[in-house]
Design an enzyme around this catalytic site. Sequence first.
Site, PDB file in Angstrom:
ATOM      1  N   ASP A 169       0.834  -1.209   0.000  1.00  0.00           N
ATOM      2  CA  ASP A 169       0.000   0.000   0.000  1.00  0.00           C
ATOM      3  C   ASP A 169       0.865   1.252   0.000  1.00  0.00           C
ATOM      4  OD1 ASP A 169       0.709   0.384   2.765  1.00  0.00           O
ATOM      5  OD2 ASP A 169      -0.827  -1.083   3.277  1.00  0.00           O
ATOM      6  N   LYS A 192      -3.137  -0.100  -2.875  1.00  0.00           N
ATOM      7  CA  LYS A 192      -4.167  -0.951  -2.254  1.00  0.00           C
ATOM      8  C   LYS A 192      -5.330  -0.081  -1.755  1.00  0.00           C
ATOM      9  CE  LYS A 192      -3.984  -2.543   2.117  1.00  0.00           C
ATOM     10  NZ  LYS A 192      -3.371  -3.192   3.274  1.00  0.00           N
ATOM     11  N   ARG A 194      -8.894  -0.273   0.657  1.00  0.00           N
ATOM     12  CA  ARG A 194      -9.660  -1.121   1.578  1.00  0.00           C
ATOM     13  C   ARG A 194     -11.059  -0.533   1.740  1.00  0.00           C
ATOM     14  NH1 ARG A 194      -8.352  -5.086   5.365  1.00  0.00           N
ATOM     15  NH2 ARG A 194      -6.108  -4.682   5.332  1.00  0.00           N
ATOM     16  N   THR A 227      -4.926 -11.043   8.453  1.00  0.00           N
ATOM     17  CA  THR A 227      -5.624 -12.148   7.765  1.00  0.00           C
ATOM     18  C   THR A 227      -4.835 -12.644   6.554  1.00  0.00           C
ATOM     19  OG1 THR A 227      -6.754 -10.657   6.241  1.00  0.00           O
ATOM     20  CG2 THR A 227      -7.850 -11.103   8.335  1.00  0.00           C
TER      21      THR A 227
HETATM   22  C1  R5P Z   1      -2.676  -1.944   6.786  1.00  0.00           C
HETATM   23  O1  R5P Z   1      -2.618  -0.809   6.374  1.00  0.00           O
HETATM   24  C2  R5P Z   1      -1.494  -2.673   7.324  1.00  0.00           C
HETATM   25  O2  R5P Z   1      -0.296  -2.042   7.015  1.00  0.00           O
HETATM   26  C3  R5P Z   1      -1.467  -4.098   6.845  1.00  0.00           C
HETATM   27  O3  R5P Z   1      -1.254  -4.117   5.451  1.00  0.00           O
HETATM   28  C4  R5P Z   1      -2.758  -4.801   7.142  1.00  0.00           C
HETATM   29  O4  R5P Z   1      -3.191  -4.520   8.433  1.00  0.00           O
HETATM   30  C5  R5P Z   1      -2.621  -6.281   6.972  1.00  0.00           C
HETATM   31  O5  R5P Z   1      -3.850  -6.880   7.264  1.00  0.00           O
HETATM   32  P1  R5P Z   1      -4.322  -8.173   6.473  1.00  0.00           P
HETATM   33  O6  R5P Z   1      -3.234  -9.189   6.588  1.00  0.00           O
HETATM   34  O7  R5P Z   1      -5.582  -8.593   7.162  1.00  0.00           O
HETATM   35  O8  R5P Z   1      -4.568  -7.755   5.054  1.00  0.00           O
END
Ligand code: R5P
Length: 297
Positions: A169, A192, A194, A227
């Site tokens: 991201d 990325k 979300r 996750t």
């Molecule tokens: C989000 O901005 C964090 O930097 C991580 O990319 C995120 O928390 C990872 O979460 P997951 O493994 O659920 O995609």
Amino acid sequence: MNKKLCVLAGPASKDLANSIAKILAAEIIDVELRVFPDGERKIRINGDPSGKFAIMVQSTYPPVNSKLLEALFTIRKASKMGANVCAVIPYMAYARQDKEFLKGEAVSMESVASMFDTSGAKSLITVDIHSEIALSYFTIPAYNVSAVPLLAKHFNSQKLDRPIVVSPDIGGKERAEEFAKIMDADFIALPKQRDRSTGQVSIDPNTPELAKVKNRDVIMIDDMISTGGSIVKATEVMKKASCNDVYVACTHALLLDDAMDKMREAGVKEIVATNTVPSQVSKVDVAPAICDQVNKL
Ligand code: R5P
């Protein structure tokens, strides 16, 4: 350091606490945890931290609320026993809830920071906290330590084919840049997105930056894997863009549910994390970085 040092080994971080105590040649004091049938926690400090500079080590990985309370209970007790407590919270839970993203959402990190501020701790050290905003909520001196140099050092010794460092991201762009600089490699950050309501992640497969991964090994760097959804999505679009092997470096490997399987199925070759959260991929010890910061206090 001229202070009398001790390390309080919180129940969630015994190994890391031992590693820190070893480097600092400090006395280690065990923190015993008793869990009652209803889930309540009871902490007992099995030693005497009074008059000492006490480094209390407790990470707040899942179940986060229990570990958070165990940390707060330990800090207050140690302070009451007369210790000057530095809270070392290697993985700081709630740091992602650092803003009101949707109207009416609680800024949970603000409350968590305030709990540490009033816990009796005189200072706090954490590792790769999710954002500077999260750090800004503390009123006690709070320091963020980067595990990126240690992770990059780990990958530097591996034979990779024209590696390129990728952040899944835009928020992680600086982290990827720091990592790439140490490895003397290129870096990119993927856009990325979300969905704030469902939590679903997506990455536009037509992102022009993706052309740079073609026929090259990729090291993806992120602050945490929860996750595995972000890593899976990024791996899928990079595989479509004909990258070679995909490696993942992260600080906090929460690895919830089937995160490992999902990442392997998507084509990730290897995952390397630090020991802020104990896991099957916690191969890099962050104790040296934490101790460097302790020595500056
Ligand atoms: C989000 O901005 C964090 O930097 C991580 O990319 C995120 O928390 C990872 O979460 P997951 O493994 O659920 O995609």
